[in-house]
Design an enzyme around this catalytic site. Structure first.
Site, PDB file in Angstrom:
ATOM      1  N   SER A 178     -16.918  91.072  39.320  1.00 33.56           N
ATOM      2  CA  SER A 178     -16.995  89.744  38.708  1.00 33.56           C
ATOM      3  C   SER A 178     -17.675  88.817  39.704  1.00 33.56           C
ATOM      4  CB  SER A 178     -15.602  89.242  38.329  1.00 33.56           C
ATOM      5  OG  SER A 178     -14.700  89.379  39.404  1.00 33.56           O
ATOM      6  N   GLU A 233     -18.455  84.637  40.885  1.00 32.35           N
ATOM      7  CA  GLU A 233     -18.017  83.237  40.781  1.00 32.35           C
ATOM      8  C   GLU A 233     -19.165  82.278  41.096  1.00 32.35           C
ATOM      9  OE1 GLU A 233     -14.162  82.441  42.571  1.00 32.35           O
ATOM     10  OE2 GLU A 233     -15.007  80.646  43.501  1.00 32.35           O
ATOM     11  N   TYR A 237     -13.755  74.535  39.835  1.00 35.62           N
ATOM     12  CA  TYR A 237     -13.306  73.249  39.280  1.00 35.62           C
ATOM     13  C   TYR A 237     -12.867  72.367  40.429  1.00 35.62           C
ATOM     14  CZ  TYR A 237     -10.393  70.385  36.098  1.00 35.62           C
ATOM     15  OH  TYR A 237      -9.828  69.377  35.351  1.00 35.62           O
ATOM     16  N   ALA A 247     -10.703  69.538  42.373  1.00 33.49           N
ATOM     17  CA  ALA A 247      -9.325  69.060  42.258  1.00 33.49           C
ATOM     18  C   ALA A 247      -9.284  67.688  41.592  1.00 33.49           C
ATOM     19  CB  ALA A 247      -8.685  68.977  43.628  1.00 33.49           C
ATOM     20  N   HIS A 300     -12.290  77.814  36.146  1.00 31.27           N
ATOM     21  CA  HIS A 300     -11.148  77.614  37.025  1.00 31.27           C
ATOM     22  C   HIS A 300     -10.505  76.308  36.573  1.00 31.27           C
ATOM     23  CE1 HIS A 300     -12.700  80.182  40.620  1.00 31.27           C
ATOM     24  NE2 HIS A 300     -13.139  80.665  39.468  1.00 31.27           N
ATOM     25  N   ARG A 334      -3.563  75.706  42.006  1.00 27.74           N
ATOM     26  CA  ARG A 334      -3.029  74.395  42.361  1.00 27.74           C
ATOM     27  C   ARG A 334      -4.177  73.473  42.744  1.00 27.74           C
ATOM     28  NH1 ARG A 334      -0.382  73.095  48.066  1.00 27.74           N
ATOM     29  NH2 ARG A 334      -2.606  73.206  48.520  1.00 27.74           N
ATOM     30  N   ASP A 343      -6.713  71.621  45.839  1.00 27.13           N
ATOM     31  CA  ASP A 343      -6.464  70.788  47.019  1.00 27.13           C
ATOM     32  C   ASP A 343      -6.959  69.392  46.710  1.00 27.13           C
ATOM     33  OD1 ASP A 343      -5.556  72.778  48.935  1.00 27.13           O
ATOM     34  OD2 ASP A 343      -7.576  73.608  48.723  1.00 27.13           O
ATOM     35  N   HIS A 377      -1.876  81.823  52.817  1.00 24.68           N
ATOM     36  CA  HIS A 377      -2.436  80.496  52.515  1.00 24.68           C
ATOM     37  C   HIS A 377      -2.252  79.603  53.747  1.00 24.68           C
ATOM     38  CE1 HIS A 377      -2.402  76.406  50.748  1.00 24.68           C
ATOM     39  NE2 HIS A 377      -3.367  76.912  50.002  1.00 24.68           N
ATOM     40  N   LYS A 431       4.351  83.286  41.002  1.00 27.37           N
ATOM     41  CA  LYS A 431       3.185  82.905  40.206  1.00 27.37           C
ATOM     42  C   LYS A 431       2.779  84.034  39.243  1.00 27.37           C
ATOM     43  CE  LYS A 431      -0.481  82.265  42.934  1.00 27.37           C
ATOM     44  NZ  LYS A 431      -1.409  81.539  43.821  1.00 27.37           N
ATOM     45  N   GLN A 444      -8.381  85.381  48.183  1.00 28.36           N
ATOM     46  CA  GLN A 444      -9.250  84.664  49.098  1.00 28.36           C
ATOM     47  C   GLN A 444     -10.088  85.722  49.822  1.00 28.36           C
ATOM     48  OE1 GLN A 444     -11.147  82.388  49.930  1.00 28.36           O
ATOM     49  NE2 GLN A 444      -9.567  80.821  50.132  1.00 28.36           N
ATOM     50  N   PHE A 453     -16.138  76.898  56.575  1.00 23.96           N
ATOM     51  CA  PHE A 453     -15.374  77.168  55.374  1.00 23.96           C
ATOM     52  C   PHE A 453     -14.149  78.037  55.692  1.00 23.96           C
ATOM     53  CE2 PHE A 453     -15.280  78.941  50.911  1.00 23.96           C
ATOM     54  CZ  PHE A 453     -14.880  77.735  50.351  1.00 23.96           C
ATOM     55  N   HIS A 468     -14.594  90.816  43.426  1.00 23.18           N
ATOM     56  CA  HIS A 468     -14.955  89.492  42.884  1.00 23.18           C
ATOM     57  C   HIS A 468     -15.816  88.790  43.932  1.00 23.18           C
ATOM     58  CE1 HIS A 468     -14.347  85.726  40.587  1.00 23.18           C
ATOM     59  NE2 HIS A 468     -14.262  85.132  41.771  1.00 23.18           N
TER      60      HIS A 468
HETATM   61  P1  FAD Z   1      -0.347  77.861  45.046  1.00 29.32           P
HETATM   62  O1  FAD Z   1      -0.187  79.237  44.554  1.00 29.32           O
HETATM   63  O2  FAD Z   1       0.415  76.787  44.349  1.00 29.32           O
HETATM   64  O3  FAD Z   1       0.042  77.859  46.607  1.00 29.32           O
HETATM   65  C1  FAD Z   1      -0.235  76.746  47.431  1.00 29.32           C
HETATM   66  C2  FAD Z   1       0.737  76.711  48.611  1.00 29.32           C
HETATM   67  O4  FAD Z   1       2.041  76.352  48.151  1.00 29.32           O
HETATM   68  C3  FAD Z   1       0.924  78.045  49.324  1.00 29.32           C
HETATM   69  O5  FAD Z   1       1.138  77.781  50.685  1.00 29.32           O
HETATM   70  C4  FAD Z   1       2.171  78.648  48.680  1.00 29.32           C
HETATM   71  O6  FAD Z   1       2.863  79.517  49.559  1.00 29.32           O
HETATM   72  C5  FAD Z   1       2.989  77.389  48.362  1.00 29.32           C
HETATM   73  N1  FAD Z   1       3.747  77.509  47.115  1.00 29.32           N
HETATM   74  C6  FAD Z   1       3.319  78.057  45.944  1.00 29.32           C
HETATM   75  N2  FAD Z   1       4.245  77.928  44.986  1.00 29.32           N
HETATM   76  C7  FAD Z   1       5.298  77.282  45.546  1.00 29.32           C
HETATM   77  C8  FAD Z   1       6.561  76.842  45.058  1.00 29.32           C
HETATM   78  N3  FAD Z   1       6.919  77.042  43.782  1.00 29.32           N
HETATM   79  N4  FAD Z   1       7.402  76.183  45.922  1.00 29.32           N
HETATM   80  C9  FAD Z   1       7.031  75.958  47.203  1.00 29.32           C
HETATM   81  N5  FAD Z   1       5.851  76.365  47.734  1.00 29.32           N
HETATM   82  C10 FAD Z   1       4.988  77.001  46.909  1.00 29.32           C
HETATM   83  N6  FAD Z   1      -9.926  75.315  44.683  1.00 29.32           N
HETATM   84  C11 FAD Z   1     -10.466  74.381  43.883  1.00 29.32           C
HETATM   85  O7  FAD Z   1     -10.275  73.178  44.105  1.00 29.32           O
HETATM   86  N7  FAD Z   1     -11.239  74.740  42.805  1.00 29.32           N
HETATM   87  C12 FAD Z   1     -11.462  76.035  42.475  1.00 29.32           C
HETATM   88  O8  FAD Z   1     -12.151  76.321  41.506  1.00 29.32           O
HETATM   89  C13 FAD Z   1     -10.878  77.046  43.317  1.00 29.32           C
HETATM   90  N8  FAD Z   1     -11.036  78.374  43.035  1.00 29.32           N
HETATM   91  C14 FAD Z   1     -10.406  79.316  43.806  1.00 29.32           C
HETATM   92  C15 FAD Z   1     -10.506  80.672  43.452  1.00 29.32           C
HETATM   93  C16 FAD Z   1      -9.875  81.656  44.205  1.00 29.32           C
HETATM   94  C17 FAD Z   1      -9.988  83.097  43.786  1.00 29.32           C
HETATM   95  C18 FAD Z   1      -9.150  81.284  45.378  1.00 29.32           C
HETATM   96  C19 FAD Z   1      -8.501  82.334  46.239  1.00 29.32           C
HETATM   97  C20 FAD Z   1      -9.041  79.955  45.735  1.00 29.32           C
HETATM   98  C21 FAD Z   1      -9.643  78.945  44.950  1.00 29.32           C
HETATM   99  N9  FAD Z   1      -9.518  77.590  45.255  1.00 29.32           N
HETATM  100  C22 FAD Z   1     -10.105  76.633  44.441  1.00 29.32           C
HETATM  101  C23 FAD Z   1      -8.758  77.152  46.431  1.00 29.32           C
HETATM  102  C24 FAD Z   1      -7.289  76.825  46.082  1.00 29.32           C
HETATM  103  O9  FAD Z   1      -7.247  75.760  45.166  1.00 29.32           O
HETATM  104  C25 FAD Z   1      -6.572  76.443  47.378  1.00 29.32           C
HETATM  105  O10 FAD Z   1      -6.453  77.565  48.191  1.00 29.32           O
HETATM  106  C26 FAD Z   1      -5.243  75.728  47.188  1.00 29.32           C
HETATM  107  O11 FAD Z   1      -4.847  75.232  48.471  1.00 29.32           O
HETATM  108  C27 FAD Z   1      -4.116  76.607  46.700  1.00 29.32           C
HETATM  109  O12 FAD Z   1      -4.224  76.920  45.395  1.00 29.32           O
HETATM  110  P2  FAD Z   1      -3.268  78.068  44.772  1.00 29.32           P
HETATM  111  O13 FAD Z   1      -3.498  78.109  43.332  1.00 29.32           O
HETATM  112  O14 FAD Z   1      -3.378  79.314  45.551  1.00 29.32           O
HETATM  113  O15 FAD Z   1      -1.834  77.372  45.094  1.00 29.32           O
END
Ligand code: FAD
Length: 279
Positions: free
Chosen positions: A11, A13, A45, A47, A72, A102, A104, A144, A160, A171, A211, A261
């Site tokens: 895939s 991106e 996408y 944030a 995304h 989630r 940033d 992370h 999740k 990542q 990065f 990917h």
């Molecule tokens: P989460 O899974 O929510 O985790 C974030 C942090 O919070 C981690 O440290 C985790 O351990 C902690 N955590 C998770 N759930 C909980 C909980 N319930 N309680 C307490 N702590 C918790 N960013 C963008 O802005 N746009 C994009 O399009 C984008 N695409 C991406 C695609 C991929 C494949 C990857 C790997 C990353 C991408 N990112 C993107 C980056 C991503 O948004 C960041 O890494 C962000 O900091 C974390 O997102 P996440 O969905 O992994 O968060």
């Protein structure tokens, strides 16, 4: 996420371009990569919805290839009502795959929003749209950057997945062992869904180093040293990068990775060269 898959389950991106030239160039990239019959394309996408309109228009352009295209979607900084609208808009347009994150918040930008973590976004998507979307989430073999520990991050990853994700994309990383270790630990905690390694082709050392620092991906010292030594010699960087990334991909596939990917950065050649080196 698709019908006539590439035998390796690849895939690709993209990010939404912000100029006409970028948009035009992306169409060529899309066409070159579509020839490899990827399982899906995805489009990043910003944030807080900062690229919302451009993500959607880019998805529309990329989908013209006939390949499943997943936007995304990040929840940080957004209200449920906004996310609900977007989900319904995607569904109406026949989009059936998403990468749920989630995200940033850029510093100084607004509040966190109503959903704090990706597991809450996955739950919300399932509540709002049932099984309509195939949902991919992010995984971090090297942890992370904000995670208090590897174990906590893994627990959060499992939460999740259990919220209703269908697959995970990692990542990027350059140490195959980190991926295998992560997958083994996730399997031991009951995760059965595919965990697809995210692959970053190496083309520019300065950008890669910046990065990687931000996203917590480690560039092993031997790779850094070699890349630093090339200075501005971009041909040597690309050749060495191709060799390192091709070997990594081959090891991952030989070790059972369910696909690859590619973070294409809207370029076709670096990913294609790596794919051509794989058996
Ligand atoms: P989460 O899974 O929510 O985790 C974030 C942090 O919070 C981690 O440290 C985790 O351990 C902690 N955590 C998770 N759930 C909980 C909980 N319930 N309680 C307490 N702590 C918790 N960013 C963008 O802005 N746009 C994009 O399009 C984008 N695409 C991406 C695609 C991929 C494949 C990857 C790997 C990353 C991408 N990112 C993107 C980056 C991503 O948004 C960041 O890494 C962000 O900091 C974390 O997102 P996440 O969905 O992994 O968060």
């Amino acid at each position: 996420m698709s019908t006539q898959a590439h035998p390796l389950g690849v895939s690709f991106e993209f990010f939404p371009p912000n100029t006409d030239l970028g948009r035009e160039k992306l169409m060529g990239v899309r066409d070159a990569l579509a020839e490899r019959n990827p399982r899906f394309f995805s489009v990043t996408y910003g944030a807080g919805g900062s690229t919302q309109a451009r993500t959607l228009s880019t998805v529309q352009t990329v989908r013209e290839s006939g390949i499943t295209t997943a936007p995304h979607l990040s929840c940080i900084g957004s209200e449920k009502a906004q996310l609900r609208d977007l989900l319904h808009q995607y569904r109406e347009q026949g989009i059936d795959s998403l990468v749920a994150l989630r995200g940033d918040l850029p510093s100084g930008m607004g509040g966190i929003g109503e959903l704090r973590y990706a597991n809450e976004l996955v739950e919300f998507i399932r509540e709002e749209t049932g099984d309509h979307f195939e949902i991919a989430v992010a995984a971090y073999p090297e942890s992370h950057p904000q995670a208090p520990s590897f174990e906590k991050d893994l627990e959060n990853f499992v939460r999740k997945m259990n919220a209703g994700a269908n697959l995970a994309v990692t990542q990027y990383f350059f140490t195959a062992e980190a991926y295998f270790h992560f997958v083994e630990r996730a399997r031991a905690l009951g995760v059965e869904a595919p965990i697809v390694p995210g692959i970053m082709p190496i083309t520019n050392y300065t950008k890669l180093a910046r990065f990687s620092d931000a996203c917590g991906a480690e560039i092993p010292r031997w790779i850094r040293k070699q890349l630093e030594a090339y200075g501005d010699d971009s041909e040597s960087i690309a050749a060495f990068g191709e060799e390192v990334v091709s070997r990594l991909c081959q090891r991952l596939l030989d070790g059972g990775a369910p696909g690859l990917h590619f973070y294409t950065l809207n370029q076709a050649t670096p990913s294609l060269r790596v794919l051509d080196n794989l058996s």
